[in-house]
Scaffold this motif. Structure first.
Motif, PDB file in Angstrom:
ATOM      1  N   GLU A 178     133.075  28.034   0.940  1.00 58.79           N
ATOM      2  CA  GLU A 178     134.497  27.143   1.359  1.00 58.79           C
ATOM      3  C   GLU A 178     134.346  25.789   1.994  1.00 58.79           C
ATOM      4  O   GLU A 178     133.431  25.643   2.635  1.00 58.79           O
ATOM      5  CB  GLU A 178     135.139  28.413   2.473  1.00 58.79           C
ATOM      6  CG  GLU A 178     135.486  29.423   2.314  1.00 58.79           C
ATOM      7  CD  GLU A 178     136.962  30.341   2.543  1.00 58.79           C
ATOM      8  OE1 GLU A 178     137.342  30.025   3.278  1.00 58.79           O
ATOM      9  OE2 GLU A 178     136.517  31.418   3.484  1.00 58.79           O
TER      10      GLU A 178
ATOM     11  N   PHE B 184     137.754  34.947  -0.165  1.00 55.45           N
ATOM     12  CA  PHE B 184     138.288  34.544   0.865  1.00 55.45           C
ATOM     13  C   PHE B 184     139.590  35.085   0.185  1.00 55.45           C
ATOM     14  O   PHE B 184     140.410  34.936   1.701  1.00 55.45           O
ATOM     15  CB  PHE B 184     138.429  32.579   1.820  1.00 55.45           C
ATOM     16  CG  PHE B 184     138.213  31.795   0.331  1.00 55.45           C
ATOM     17  CD1 PHE B 184     137.117  31.530  -0.539  1.00 55.45           C
ATOM     18  CD2 PHE B 184     139.927  31.337   0.023  1.00 55.45           C
ATOM     19  CE1 PHE B 184     137.089  30.353  -1.578  1.00 55.45           C
ATOM     20  CE2 PHE B 184     139.315  30.815  -0.668  1.00 55.45           C
ATOM     21  CZ  PHE B 184     138.544  29.673  -1.558  1.00 55.45           C
TER      22      PHE B 184
ATOM     23  N   ARG C   1     136.435  37.977   3.498  1.00 59.20           N
ATOM     24  CA  ARG C   1     134.938  37.433   3.781  1.00 59.20           C
ATOM     25  C   ARG C   1     133.817  38.066   4.354  1.00 59.20           C
ATOM     26  O   ARG C   1     133.109  37.756   5.042  1.00 59.20           O
ATOM     27  CB  ARG C   1     135.172  35.976   4.360  1.00 59.20           C
ATOM     28  CG  ARG C   1     136.281  34.990   4.155  1.00 59.20           C
ATOM     29  CD  ARG C   1     136.379  33.685   5.322  1.00 59.20           C
ATOM     30  NE  ARG C   1     136.942  33.326   4.691  1.00 59.20           N
ATOM     31  CZ  ARG C   1     138.486  32.621   5.314  1.00 59.20           C
ATOM     32  NH1 ARG C   1     138.944  33.967   6.427  1.00 59.20           N
ATOM     33  NH2 ARG C   1     138.986  31.885   4.761  1.00 59.20           N
TER      34      ARG C   1
ATOM     35  N   ARG D 210     131.645  37.031   7.340  1.00 59.45           N
ATOM     36  CA  ARG D 210     131.520  35.827   7.451  1.00 59.45           C
ATOM     37  C   ARG D 210     132.565  34.796   8.340  1.00 59.45           C
ATOM     38  O   ARG D 210     133.581  34.938   7.855  1.00 59.45           O
ATOM     39  CB  ARG D 210     131.406  34.567   6.344  1.00 59.45           C
ATOM     40  CG  ARG D 210     129.817  35.243   5.827  1.00 59.45           C
ATOM     41  CD  ARG D 210     129.230  34.886   4.406  1.00 59.45           C
ATOM     42  NE  ARG D 210     130.777  35.416   3.665  1.00 59.45           N
ATOM     43  CZ  ARG D 210     130.753  36.659   2.904  1.00 59.45           C
ATOM     44  NH1 ARG D 210     129.685  37.233   2.738  1.00 59.45           N
ATOM     45  NH2 ARG D 210     131.316  36.887   2.188  1.00 59.45           N
TER      46      ARG D 210
ATOM     47  N   HIS E 248     133.573  29.221   7.531  1.00 56.80           N
ATOM     48  CA  HIS E 248     134.609  28.328   6.783  1.00 56.80           C
ATOM     49  C   HIS E 248     134.871  27.366   7.481  1.00 56.80           C
ATOM     50  O   HIS E 248     135.940  26.861   7.141  1.00 56.80           O
ATOM     51  CB  HIS E 248     134.973  29.266   6.105  1.00 56.80           C
ATOM     52  CG  HIS E 248     136.666  29.651   7.064  1.00 56.80           C
ATOM     53  ND1 HIS E 248     135.362  31.188   7.333  1.00 56.80           N
ATOM     54  CD2 HIS E 248     137.745  30.368   6.921  1.00 56.80           C
ATOM     55  CE1 HIS E 248     136.759  31.642   8.459  1.00 56.80           C
ATOM     56  NE2 HIS E 248     137.832  30.802   7.707  1.00 56.80           N
TER      57      HIS E 248
END
Ligand SMILES: [Zn+2]
Lengths: 94, 987
Positions: free
Chosen positions: B89, B208, B243, B260, B264
């Motif tokens: 991202e 995402f 994510r 994650r 981002h």
């Protein structure tokens, strides 16, 4: 990850347990012939399929268990307390 | 012309601009962009260089299958290589650069390798450098090791930072009834049905945003549908995680996820971990993992500007980027027709080349021309595609973007992790999940169902199956969903384009630069199985695991072998599905948290009395107590001297302590110790040795009889846990008839050794009734239970590890510091002192007493010089096997003491004992401990040497210390180097 249903604690990750060894072995008397002790300590079948093992719920109830495990799939078939008397109490035999 | 951002459309927020750094230049994008979409919109085509031939590479996909746009992110300690630009991202201040290029992407010296590529086929490096002279066995490997470094530099893998990882990671756990992987129409539908039926559901999505392929659609109904489904599953109580990648599936429905958390974010909060590693234990699993579009192997099919047809659509519909204006689409199936129409509608010229004879009907004026029965041959243009040579037209047809669809490969990796066989479906040309009894249900395009509506229905079926297996009474939805649904016309398998008489460089695995020729070379070299093909060519072994090209490699190998893909099979996929950072695997288990630290109840007391600590196993123990200006050597020599002259105190709480209780305890102890325990009287302790079944020494320690049925066992610090487990095993598994119970009380009792000629005086000053400490009431190995001043309950035994008159005093842990105050105050008038682990070692080495350093599991009771502790009157554990001839061999290494010939010299532990002139190999023995002996006035050591003391009388032995390049002449002495008769401890 192997998950073992401890008869005392319920299903738990194998990381809570300590693997003992071959659960089918009957250990000889302390003064038995050398041959018997060599067999009991060193001779192991390399089973492809269901074998009986001892596991210790070391980070749990600290009970030793007899576990039937499939060595191909890690499927657990049967779990019981290794101590006959304790197993009996658990199952309402005594 | 190249790609450009459109003024409208897509899921990006044009109201806010994000700026980032690409190869040192400032570029901009929008929230909702990936690094790839922003680079594409910014006109960047060459994103990286390839691994082996350094060919320029660009964006090839819009997801995890990416094998071209692999970049390095961040700077300094944060530098993170091999990141897929297509999944990263965009955030404000992101810094990225291309990989594998030197000096830069556009002028890469390594590109020279490309001109020599015909000399660099699969296996070239190994074959060439493994065989380098000299040819003796093993040497070639050495040469390979040397060249490997150079080759690796030339190949380049992106370099990780050498600095410690500055980020934090977490491990987390979750439980649920159903885990749904993937949030496309199939996953959303499955989660909804399951949750509405009362299941606890976790839905994970690597993207995402939730929605899967619904995010890539142009029609607004898809978005409406997506929002409805999402809102419904939240209402139904589904826990959703975006994510988050399910990277592996394991036994018992356990899944490994990586979330994650901050990758981002421009400025993540300090308290957030960068990533979370989740272990999810579910009862059932639905895999709605989708499918990935395959490439086709034709000449130069790796040029920047060549990408999957679905990627072209994604960049248009999701990111608002028109990826090209003059587009050629090559296909062998229906799927790129819709993307072609949408791209044409967005303003591009689109020419479609279809390998099939019959092609879908398109409306007139739709802007897409179709040429059937045509295939691509070779792409032209080096740093970006300029045209395509094909059978569709004469010469080179110009283009600025080439979209490829070679068919679709369902994402069946997680099933493969569980060992479930994959079955080739010739009709839709892909591997599909085989039958399984496992609680795993595959839905949507992961099951070869292509149409969006049918995917949703298959998700409902999967959820119903999961519910059924959990005992819910659920009717399976009716209506047949067939494989390949969503395609009107069948696919025509097309893997590689071959033109007789022409050499086309066509790539099968782009990330590892494996060409179709390499696959055939593997066959010519005699490789038959796909697993060997993979290892020889490295096909599918890069970080993308061959997601776009693997099937093509299989197909080419099958063709070479004259088999079909079905018989050929596929390689087994293994976790992780996408790369997992080492940091996530480590979690919080780093630095001082790498392992637990154990502290005794006397820890703070020791520190406040000047202790310098050291780690002994997990224990943080006092090492020495330096006085002003003292070095460690000064300190331990003083401490050991004081203990022998007056009195010393030492924290021994870390020793293992076990309460052994019950009517059969005497019998039990008699079986586990080598020496007799049946007749140990109440109020006495005994030193004992335990063997393993195989006759090796397991541990030594003491056992105190407190009452008829109550014993107090001590073990070494090192083996405390092992002994406890062992006793439990014996009582529960082997001797269930013995009425004995064992309880670890290591944490319940704090212990202090009081050692030295004045130790009795110190204790007399501290116990309530001093007469109890006399030689009559507390003789050597005597045990008393009494109170210390202030009614502190205590148990005291006259036991000596130091060889002095000594007592071990135990009090309940909370009284530990009070005990130390009492004992220390009483020792001060006698010039007593505290001593640590170092002086403890000195005292025991002088006496030849063994510890964990000697009892390393390879030592018999005779080796340890304790043969007389092995009873001949009884049988005990290890008794039978310890009598095997090799165990009793007189030439085994036996415990000895070691003196330097020149008494002014010193030597180290861990060194090797050798015959003079024969300093090589394993030598004759080894040294386990060395110290300066204040009692003897020179350095001494303890260790093992073949044959023991008797074999070396009057001979010179060399202590070889190759690491320090130091050889010292020594003589071998009996291990009891100080007061061998033990007069001092027996008073
Ligand atoms: Zn348990």
């Amino acid at each position: 990850m192997i998950r073992i249903p401890c008869p005392f604690c319920g299903e738990r990750d194998h990381s809570e347990f300590h693997y003992g060894g071959d659960g089918s072995i009957t250990y000889p008397a302390l003064d038995a012939p050398t041959e018997d002790w060599l067999n009991a300590v060193y001779q192991r079948k390399n089973i492809r399929g269901v074998q009986i093992e001892t596991w210790h719920h070391v980070n749990g109830c600290r009970m030793w268990l007899l576990v039937e495990r499939d060595t191909i799939t890690h499927e657990i078939h049967l779990v019981r307390a290794a101590h006959d008397g304790v197993d009996g109490v658990l199952k309402g035999r005594t | 012309m190249s790609a450009r951002r459109l003024s409208h459309g897509g899921r990006i927020d044009r109201a806010k601009t994000i700026s980032f750094d690409w190869e040192g230049r400032k570029l901009t994008g929008y929230p909702g962009d990936t690094l790839a979409s922003a680079l594409m919109a910014g006109g960047q085509r060459v994103i990286g260089r390839s691994f082996k031939y350094h060919r320029p590479r660009g964006i090839m996909s819009a997801g995890v299958e990416e094998s071209g746009a692999i970049v390095t992110l961040g700077d300094g300690a944060w530098r993170d290589p091999n990141v897929k630009a297509t999944t990263q991202e965009l955030y404000d201040g992101l810094v990225a650069r291309g990989q594998h290029a030197w000096p830069n992407l556009h002028f890469d010296m390594g590109g020279v390798a490309n001109f020599f590529s015909r000399f660099l086929p699969a296996g070239f490096y190994y074959k060439t450098f493994m065989g380098m002279p000299p040819f003796e066995w093993g040497s070639g490997t050495g040469w390979w090791m040397r060249y490997e470094k150079l080759i690796r530099r030339a190949a380049g893998m992106g370099t990780a930072s050498r600095a410690p990882d500055p980020d934090a990671y977490e491990h987390a756990h979750a439980f649920c009834d159903l885990l749904v992987v993937g949030s496309g129409p199939a996953g959303l539908s499955a989660a909804l049905v399951a949750a509405q039926s009362g299941l606890e559901v976790i839905l994970v999505e690597q993207d995402f945003e939730f929605g899967g392929d619904l995010l890539n659609q142009a029609n607004p109904e898809s978005e409406t549908k997506r929002i409805e489904l999402l809102s419904a599953i939240h209402t139904a109580g589904v826990r959703t995680m975006s994510r988050t990648t399910a990277f592996g599936l394991y036994e018992n429905s356990v899944a490994g996820l990586v979330e994650r958390v901050t990758d981002h974010l421009a400025n993540p909060a300090d308290y957030l971990p960068r990533q979370r590693f989740w272990t999810v234990r579910s009862k059932q699993t639905v895999l709605a993992t989708g499918a990935l579009e395959r490439l086709i192997a034709f000449g130069n099919n790796d040029r920047p500007g060549i990408m999957s047809a679905n990627a072209g659509r994604t960049y248009l519909n999701r990111y608002g980027v028109l990826p090209g204006e003059n587009i050629i689409v090559v296909t062998n199936n229906d799927s790129p027709y819709q993307p072609a129409l949408e791209l044409a509608k967005a303003g591009a010229t689109v020419h479609l080349i279809d390998a099939r004879t019959t092609t879908p009907e398109l409306e007139k004026g739709c802007g897409v021309s179709v040429k059937s029965e045509s295939i691509p041959i070779k792409a032209h243009g080096s740093k970006g595609i300029r045209g395509l040579e094909s059978t569709a037209s004469e010469g080179i047809q110009s283009c600025d973007l080439l979209l490829v669809s070679g068919g679709w490969s369902p994402v069946v990796h997680l099933l493969s992790h569980r060992g479930i066989k994959l079955v080739w479906d010739a009709q839709i040309a892909c591997f599909l999940p085989g039958d399984t009894d496992a609680p795993i249900h595959v839905a949507g395009s992961a099951a070869g169902i292509w149409g969006s509506k049918d995917c949703g229905a298959s998700g409902q079926v999967a959820a119903a199956k999961a519910l059924g297996q959990l005992g819910h009474d659920i009717k399976l939805p009716t209506g047949k969903i067939s494989r390949g649904s969503g395609w009107d016309l069948p696919i025509k398998p097309l893997y590689e384009i071959k033109v007789p008489g022409r050499k086309l460089q066509s790539f099968v695995d782009l990330q590892h630069d494996v060409t179709s020729e390499d696959v055939r070379l593997a066959h010519r070299e005699g490789f038959q199985s796909v697993e060997h093909l993979k290892r020889f060519t490295t096909l599918g072994m890069a970080t993308d695991q061959g997601k776009m090209g693997n099937i093509i490699g299989m197909a080419l190998m099958a063709e070479a072998l004259g088999k079909n893909i079905h018989d050929m099979g596929t390689t087994t996929f293994r976790p992780p599905y996408t790369p997992v950072s080492l940091g996530a695997l480590g979690g919080r288990h780093v630095d001082s948290n790498f392992r637990p630290i154990r502290r005794t109840p006397l820890h703070d007391w020791n520190l406040s009395n000047g202790a310098i600590m050291t780690l002994a196993g997990l224990w943080d123990r006092p090492w020495y107590f330096p006085r002003e200006g003292e070095t460690i050597e000064d300190a331990y020599i003083r401490e050991a001297t004081v203990a022998r002259k007056s009195v010393g105190l030492c924290d021994i709480t870390s020793l293992g302590k076990i309460a052994v209780q019950g009517p059969d305890t005497a019998e039990f102890l008699n079986r586990i110790y080598t020496n007799p325990f049946a007749k140990l009287s109440i109020g006495k302790a005994r030193y004992g040795i335990m063997l393993r079944d195989d006759g090796m020494v397991m541990d030594d320690g003491t056992c105190w009889r407190l009452t008829e049925t109550d014993y107090f066992m001590t073990t070494t610090t090192a083996h405390a846990a092992t002994v406890m487990v062992w006793l439990e095993e014996l009582l529960q598994v082997r001797w269930p008839d013995l009425k004995v119970h064992v309880t670890s009380v290591s944490d319940q009792w704090a212990g202090c050794t009081v050692a030295g000629p004045n130790s009795r005086a110190v204790l007399e000053a501290c116990v309530t009734d001093p007469t109890l400490i006399s030689n009559e009431t507390c003789p050597f190995m005597g045990v008393i239970e009494t109170t210390l001043t202030g009614a502190i309950p205590s148990r005291i035994a006259r036991i000596s590890f130091s060889g002095e008159l000594a007592f071990e005093v135990y009090v309940p842990s909370d009284y530990g510091p009070s005990m130390m105050d009492l004992l220390f105050n009483a020792s001060k008038p006698l010039d007593g002192c505290l001593y640590g682990l170092e002086a403890l070692g000195t005292l025991r080495i002088e006496k030849g007493h063994v510890t964990g350093a000697e009892l390393d599991g390879r030592v018999t009771i005779e080796d340890a010089g304790l043969g007389k502790m092995a009873s001949k009157q009884k049988s005990y554990i290890g008794d039978v096997l310890r009598k095997r001839p090799v165990m009793l061999d007189k030439n085994r290494a036996r415990l000895v003491g070691i003196f330097p010939k020149d008494r002014t010299q010193r030597f180290n532990a861990g060194t090797i004992l050798c015959k003079p002139g024969a300093i090589s190999g394993f030598g004759e023995g080894w040294i386990t401990g060395a110290t300066y002996s204040p009692a003897l006035g020179h350095w001494i050591g303890i260790g093992f040497i073949s044959g023991g003391f008797e074999s070396w009388v009057g001979q010179t032995v060399v202590v070889a210390d190759p690491v320090r390049d130091q050889n010292i002449n020594v003589e071998i002495v009996l291990p009891q180097m100080f007061d061998p008769a033990g007069k001092r401890s027996h008073d």
